[in-house]
Write a protein that holds these residues in place. Structure first.
Motif, PDB file in Angstrom:
ATOM      1  N   UNK A  66     -12.535 -23.531  -2.049  1.00 62.69           N
ATOM      2  CA  UNK A  66     -11.895 -24.548  -2.983  1.00 62.69           C
ATOM      3  C   UNK A  66     -13.421 -25.520  -3.427  1.00 62.69           C
ATOM      4  N   UNK A  67     -13.556 -25.544  -4.604  1.00 61.62           N
ATOM      5  CA  UNK A  67     -14.492 -26.544  -5.128  1.00 61.62           C
ATOM      6  C   UNK A  67     -14.508 -27.931  -4.488  1.00 61.62           C
ATOM      7  N   UNK A  68     -13.447 -28.387  -4.119  1.00 60.16           N
ATOM      8  CA  UNK A  68     -13.260 -29.691  -3.788  1.00 60.16           C
ATOM      9  C   UNK A  68     -13.689 -29.955  -2.172  1.00 60.16           C
ATOM     10  N   UNK A  69     -13.143 -29.076  -1.480  1.00 61.54           N
ATOM     11  CA  UNK A  69     -12.848 -29.224   0.017  1.00 61.54           C
ATOM     12  C   UNK A  69     -13.950 -28.243   0.619  1.00 61.54           C
ATOM     13  N   UNK A  70     -14.356 -27.261  -0.008  1.00 61.26           N
ATOM     14  CA  UNK A  70     -15.288 -26.226   0.539  1.00 61.26           C
ATOM     15  C   UNK A  70     -14.620 -25.336   1.312  1.00 61.26           C
ATOM     16  N   UNK A  71     -13.513 -25.385   1.802  1.00 61.00           N
ATOM     17  CA  UNK A  71     -12.579 -24.649   2.603  1.00 61.00           C
ATOM     18  C   UNK A  71     -12.533 -23.169   2.043  1.00 61.00           C
ATOM     19  N   UNK A  72     -12.678 -22.119   2.801  1.00 52.18           N
ATOM     20  CA  UNK A  72     -12.484 -20.859   2.366  1.00 52.18           C
ATOM     21  C   UNK A  72     -11.167 -20.108   2.714  1.00 52.18           C
ATOM     22  N   UNK A  73     -10.657 -19.232   1.732  1.00 53.96           N
ATOM     23  CA  UNK A  73      -9.518 -18.516   1.940  1.00 53.96           C
ATOM     24  C   UNK A  73      -9.977 -16.906   1.798  1.00 53.96           C
ATOM     25  N   UNK A  74      -9.138 -16.121   2.169  1.00 50.72           N
ATOM     26  CA  UNK A  74      -9.138 -14.692   1.963  1.00 50.72           C
ATOM     27  C   UNK A  74      -7.885 -14.614   0.798  1.00 50.72           C
ATOM     28  N   UNK A  75      -8.098 -14.454  -0.028  1.00 50.21           N
ATOM     29  CA  UNK A  75      -7.142 -14.037  -1.229  1.00 50.21           C
ATOM     30  C   UNK A  75      -6.821 -12.493  -1.348  1.00 50.21           C
ATOM     31  N   UNK A  76      -5.758 -12.318  -0.918  1.00 49.35           N
ATOM     32  CA  UNK A  76      -5.111 -10.959  -1.256  1.00 49.35           C
ATOM     33  C   UNK A  76      -4.645 -10.962  -2.585  1.00 49.35           C
ATOM     34  N   UNK A  77      -5.571 -10.101  -3.135  1.00 49.86           N
ATOM     35  CA  UNK A  77      -5.546 -10.124  -4.574  1.00 49.86           C
ATOM     36  C   UNK A  77      -4.621  -8.954  -5.167  1.00 49.86           C
ATOM     37  N   UNK A  78      -4.465  -7.840  -4.304  1.00 47.69           N
ATOM     38  CA  UNK A  78      -3.490  -6.790  -4.570  1.00 47.69           C
ATOM     39  C   UNK A  78      -3.092  -5.996  -3.390  1.00 47.69           C
ATOM     40  N   UNK A  79      -2.006  -5.533  -3.272  1.00 49.70           N
ATOM     41  CA  UNK A  79      -1.454  -4.769  -2.310  1.00 49.70           C
ATOM     42  C   UNK A  79      -0.315  -4.032  -2.659  1.00 49.70           C
ATOM     43  N   UNK A  80      -0.316  -2.602  -2.229  1.00 52.64           N
ATOM     44  CA  UNK A  80       0.732  -1.712  -2.716  1.00 52.64           C
ATOM     45  C   UNK A  80       0.914  -0.798  -1.521  1.00 52.64           C
ATOM     46  N   UNK A  81       2.023  -0.382  -1.523  1.00 50.82           N
ATOM     47  CA  UNK A  81       2.654   0.772  -0.541  1.00 50.82           C
ATOM     48  C   UNK A  81       2.641   2.104  -1.206  1.00 50.82           C
ATOM     49  N   UNK A  82       1.885   3.042  -0.410  1.00 58.09           N
ATOM     50  CA  UNK A  82       1.898   4.296  -1.140  1.00 58.09           C
ATOM     51  C   UNK A  82       3.233   5.059  -0.668  1.00 58.09           C
ATOM     52  N   UNK A  83       4.007   4.501   0.563  1.00 57.48           N
ATOM     53  CA  UNK A  83       5.165   5.267   0.958  1.00 57.48           C
ATOM     54  C   UNK A  83       5.753   4.231   1.880  1.00 57.48           C
TER      55      UNK A  83
END
Length: 142
Positions: A66-83
């Motif tokens: 976050x540019x305001x708080x500086x707190x970090x997140x892990x963004x799960x950008x893509x997730x797909x199940x192959x089975x």
């Protein structure tokens, strides 16, 4: 078992991975840009494997601040199940991502989804919360 792919593995399997990721997101993906982010360590690629070493989940994450708080997140950008992925495999993937995010100094894992089943799993099984992500097209609608 959930593993983070090495840059060598990403490069070796890129022809398959790029189509998996592109099919998992709701926007056009520039595969060359994504490959560059993965190889530079600015994005991560994860896979889950069952006992027969068959791939179940493929995911891409990125650290976000976050540019305001500086707190970090892990963004799960893509997730797909192959089975069809059993609950234990999902739980392992979430545990691995949470652990990795914590080691990176993140406060949470965040993701976007339009699937009600994903919302239900996050709220009921993972103890998470869901907020609405709104999109307003800028073309038309004047």
């Amino acid at each position: 078992m959930t593993l983070q792919l090495t840059t060598d593995q990403i490069a070796r399997y890129w022809d398959v991975l790029k189509w998996v990721v592109a099919g998992a997101v709701d926007e056009p993906v520039d595969s060359n840009t994504l490959l560059g982010l993965l190889l530079a360590g600015k994005a991560q690629c994860w896979v889950s494997l069952n006992e027969e070493r068959r791939i179940g989940l493929v995911g891409v994450t990125m650290l976000s601040s976050s540019p305001l708080s500086g707190e970090k997140d892990l963004l799960l950008y893509a997730l797909v199940a192959q089975r069809r992925v059993p609950r234990e495999e999902w739980e392992d993937a979430v545990r691995v991502l949470r652990t990795w995010a914590r080691k990176q100094g993140c406060r949470r894992v965040v993701a976007y989804s339009t699937l009600e089943s994903v919302k239900n799993m996050v709220e009921k099984e993972l103890g998470g919360s869901c907020a609405y992500f709104l999109t307003i097209p800028v073309e038309g609608g004047e």
